[in-house]
Design an enzyme around this catalytic site. Structure first.
Site, PDB file in Angstrom:
ATOM      1  N   GLY A  25       0.900  -1.282   0.117  1.00  0.00           N
ATOM      2  CA  GLY A  25       0.056  -0.105  -0.047  1.00  0.00           C
ATOM      3  C   GLY A  25       0.934   1.349   0.034  1.00  0.00           C
ATOM      4  O   GLY A  25       2.319   1.175   0.052  1.00  0.00           O
ATOM      5  N   SER A  26       0.246   2.490   0.098  1.00  0.00           N
ATOM      6  CA  SER A  26       1.031   3.469   0.036  1.00  0.00           C
ATOM      7  C   SER A  26       2.287   3.754   0.879  1.00  0.00           C
ATOM      8  O   SER A  26       3.200   3.964   1.011  1.00  0.00           O
ATOM      9  CB  SER A  26       0.200   4.769  -0.047  1.00  0.00           C
ATOM     10  OG  SER A  26      -0.690   5.076   1.235  1.00  0.00           O
ATOM     11  N   GLU A  28       3.967   1.440   2.313  1.00  0.00           N
ATOM     12  CA  GLU A  28       5.038   0.273   2.049  1.00  0.00           C
ATOM     13  C   GLU A  28       5.871   0.767   1.052  1.00  0.00           C
ATOM     14  O   GLU A  28       7.170   0.411   0.716  1.00  0.00           O
ATOM     15  CB  GLU A  28       4.555  -0.907   1.917  1.00  0.00           C
ATOM     16  CG  GLU A  28       3.958  -1.400   3.113  1.00  0.00           C
ATOM     17  CD  GLU A  28       2.428  -1.110   3.373  1.00  0.00           C
ATOM     18  OE1 GLU A  28       1.762  -0.568   2.583  1.00  0.00           O
ATOM     19  OE2 GLU A  28       2.232  -0.726   4.425  1.00  0.00           O
ATOM     20  N   GLU A  47      -3.668 -10.526   2.277  1.00  0.00           N
ATOM     21  CA  GLU A  47      -2.622 -10.638   3.361  1.00  0.00           C
ATOM     22  C   GLU A  47      -2.750 -12.285   3.786  1.00  0.00           C
ATOM     23  O   GLU A  47      -1.694 -12.648   4.398  1.00  0.00           O
ATOM     24  CB  GLU A  47      -2.770  -9.695   4.305  1.00  0.00           C
ATOM     25  CG  GLU A  47      -2.100  -8.111   3.845  1.00  0.00           C
ATOM     26  CD  GLU A  47      -3.284  -7.498   3.088  1.00  0.00           C
ATOM     27  OE1 GLU A  47      -4.349  -7.993   2.768  1.00  0.00           O
ATOM     28  OE2 GLU A  47      -2.912  -6.368   2.811  1.00  0.00           O
ATOM     29  N   HIS A  70       0.328  -4.194   4.783  1.00  0.00           N
ATOM     30  CA  HIS A  70      -0.067  -2.718   4.853  1.00  0.00           C
ATOM     31  C   HIS A  70      -0.969  -2.520   6.037  1.00  0.00           C
ATOM     32  O   HIS A  70      -2.048  -2.848   6.126  1.00  0.00           O
ATOM     33  CB  HIS A  70      -0.933  -2.835   3.378  1.00  0.00           C
ATOM     34  CG  HIS A  70      -1.625  -1.223   3.326  1.00  0.00           C
ATOM     35  ND1 HIS A  70      -0.800  -0.148   3.234  1.00  0.00           N
ATOM     36  CD2 HIS A  70      -2.914  -0.852   3.222  1.00  0.00           C
ATOM     37  CE1 HIS A  70      -1.494   0.906   2.985  1.00  0.00           C
ATOM     38  NE2 HIS A  70      -2.792   0.533   2.983  1.00  0.00           N
ATOM     39  N   HIS A 281      -7.953 -31.378  20.637  1.00  0.00           N
ATOM     40  CA  HIS A 281      -8.988 -30.616  20.002  1.00  0.00           C
ATOM     41  C   HIS A 281     -10.506 -31.145  20.368  1.00  0.00           C
ATOM     42  O   HIS A 281     -11.095 -30.441  20.899  1.00  0.00           O
ATOM     43  CB  HIS A 281      -8.853 -31.033  18.440  1.00  0.00           C
ATOM     44  CG  HIS A 281      -9.792 -30.519  17.457  1.00  0.00           C
ATOM     45  ND1 HIS A 281      -9.933 -30.632  16.051  1.00  0.00           N
ATOM     46  CD2 HIS A 281     -10.903 -29.474  17.818  1.00  0.00           C
ATOM     47  CE1 HIS A 281     -10.710 -29.734  15.635  1.00  0.00           C
ATOM     48  NE2 HIS A 281     -11.434 -28.988  16.571  1.00  0.00           N
ATOM     49  N   GLY A 401      -5.004 -25.118  12.669  1.00  0.00           N
ATOM     50  CA  GLY A 401      -6.327 -25.500  12.091  1.00  0.00           C
ATOM     51  C   GLY A 401      -7.075 -24.442  11.263  1.00  0.00           C
ATOM     52  O   GLY A 401      -8.252 -24.580  10.858  1.00  0.00           O
TER      53      GLY A 401
END
Ligand code: TPP
Length: 528
Positions: A25-26, A28, A47, A70, A281, A401
């Site tokens: 993004g700007s 970065e 992402e 970003h 789990h 998971g």
């Protein structure tokens, strides 16, 4: 004069971190200015995909990896994937572009307010440098923090007006810094371990992902053989620590307290190496261990050691400890366990293929060094039974998971291991959490085979709903998807395989190809 920008690239270069995963993004862009020719930037379109790819790369390469996100929105999108990276101890150095320093306080657009809090608790360390000159040092600290045991993701928020700042000559000292750890037990600790093992009449060994991560697989085999022990894989397995056709191999322990107790019945000592004790789990209460069973645990992670509800733990470097321990142990005169019988093929019926049949074909046709990235939740047991894995680094499954790992992780794995075949076995549900990863596979010309097991349901949830007596939950079926069309939309070749012959033909062609291929296989549902 060196700048924050030039010193950072020198630091990354020196640490071998020249593959950067990101979605810009700007905030970065100033970091990406004058991107050096010896670096490669792997773009993910979301992402979750970026972190999934970086996770796969870190898992397969064993090295720290730079991820460029970003600001707050990008970090937020990455959090689901970060749950897996946290539990797989992936050394991800996450950076997020921050607004320019003068604009953070007024909360201009893209200011990451309270940036260091945002990724917690899924990072080991989170930091925003107090001044531009501190950025290279902070990144150096981040790399070492991520890489030192127990490894894990870290986060650095970097204001975008920092990159052009000058740094003084001493910043260069960071570049060549080396930080190492050592973790071999003392001789009395080794003796203590040895005594417990020597006294056991019927020990069993349980192996976790850290065995594979530290490439102690052969040492685990030697230990199982030395003491003639059945070898289980620790529950909720995210890696394969032991060759699955070895006579000692017993499969993956169930992820439930009572289930584990039942499987370990009759053993006076259970030796757990490189796994938490345990990663449960299902909630199936009971005794943690059978009556009279003692548990001995070796891990490199102090948190795993401290939170275990039972057993005695030694925290140390797995590889070094096993290497030191083995010469102290005499060969047992117990008989080596007998290898598990190979599972029978399931009868073929008209219509959808059984996942078991897909796995039998895979086992027969894929080269022995194939790396499997697996994310189809109802077929875990069938896969472990039917697909032989012999080599270290052959299997990756989302460690927490969190779905959306499989497609991008396969890309990261292939980038790290270009010479090994990579096959991603993905459920139709799982595939949708990170479907845009297919685009990255095409753009970076990665010959990965993506097998989509299309059973039109969230299969594992249907099983869970029976376990939990919830027979009326909405939202468990997912009909009406055309994965070949989705793949084509991202520029990927795809084949619909509706018979064993069609699947085997597509797989054979895919294995010989230098391009990625998606194979959509309509399958039946099975019990996990
Ligand atoms: N959201 C995320 C990010 N992670 C999850 N684990 C879930 C939801 C809950 N979940 C667990 S298993 C599962 C879901 C939705 C079904 C996955 O379906 P599929 O990939 O088709 O595999 P199958 O169980 O059918 O083999």
């Amino acid at each position: 004069m060196s700048t924050v920008h030039s010193t950072t690239y020198s630091l990354l270069r020196h640490r071998g971190m020249t593959t950067i995963f990101g979605n810009p993004g700007s905030n970065e862009l100033p970091f990406l200015r004058n991107f050096p020719d010896d670096f490669r930037y792997i773009l993910g379109l979301h992402e979750g995909v970026v972190v999934g790819m970086a996770d796969g790369y870190a898992l397969a390469s064993g090295k720290p990896v730079l991820v460029n996100l970003h600001a707050a929105a990008g970090t937020g999108n990455a959090m689901g994937a970060l749950t897996n990276a946290w539990y797989s101890h992936s050394p991800l150095v996450l950076t997020a572009g921050q607004q320019a320093r003068p604009l953070i306080g007024v909360e201009a657009m893209l200011a990451n307010v309270d940036a260091t809090q945002l990724p917690k608790p899924l990072v080991k360390w989170s930091y925003e440098p107090a001044c531009p000159e501190d950025v290279p040092r902070a990144l150096s600290q981040a790399i070492h923090m991520a890489s030192l045991p127990a490894r894990g993701p870290v986060y650095v928020s970097i204001p975008y007006d920092d990159w052009g700042h000058d740094v003084d000559a001493d910043a260069e000292l960071l570049v060549e810094r080396d930080v190492q750890s050592a973790g071999t037990p003392s001789s009395s600790q080794l003796e203590w371990f040895k005594e417990h093992l020597a006294q056991a009449k019927n020990p069993a060994i349980v192996l976790g992902p850290e065995v594979d991560a530290s490439r102690a697989n052969q040492l685990a085999v030697a230990l199982a053989e030395r003491l003639s022990m059945p070898a289980w894989v620790a529950p909720s397995a995210s890696r394969c620590p032991f060759p699955t056709r070895h006579p000692c191999f017993r499969g993956v322990l169930p992820a439930a307290i009572s289930g584990i107790s039942a499987k370990l019945e009759g053993h006076d000592l259970v030796l757990v190496i490189g796994a938490p004790v345990f990663r449960y789990h299902q909630n199936a209460p009971g005794r943690y261990l059978p009556e009279g069973t003692q548990l001995l645990h070796l891990t490199g992670d102090v948190q795993e050691a401290a939170r275990s509800p039972m057993g005695d733990t030694l925290v140390g470097d797995l590889h070094a400890t096993l290497q030191a321990l083995l010469p102290l142990l005499e060969q047992s005169d117990r008989q080596l366990p007998e290898a598990l019988p190979l599972p029978e093929p399931v009868p073929e019926a008209p219509g959808r293929l059984a996942p078991e049949t897909v796995f039998d074909s895979l086992n027969a046709l894929a080269p022995e060094d194939t790396i499997y990235v697996k994310e189809s939740t109802s077929t875990v047991t069938a896969f472990w039974e039917r697909v032989e894995m012999r080599h270290p680094g052959s299997y990756y499954f989302p460690a927490s998971g969190g779905l959306g790992f499989g497609l991008p992780a396969a890309i990261g794995v292939k980038l790290a291991e270009p010479d090994r075949p990579v096959v991603a076995v993905i459920g139709d549900g799982s595939a949708n959490y990170a479907i845009s990863a297919l685009w990255s596979a095409v753009q970076y010309k990665l010959p990965i085979i993506f097998i989509i097991l299309k059973n039109d349901t969230y299969g594992a949830l249907e099983w869970f709903s029976r376990m939990l007596n919830v027979d009326d939950a909405p939202g468990l079926t997912i009909p009406g998807m055309d994965f070949c069309a989705l793949a084509n939309g991202y520029g990927l070749e795809a084949v619909l395989a509706e018979s064993r012959e069609a699947f085997e033909k597509a797989l054979t062609e895919g294995l010989a190809s230098d391009k990625p291929l998606l194979i959509e296989v309509p399958t039946t549902t099975i019990e996990p």
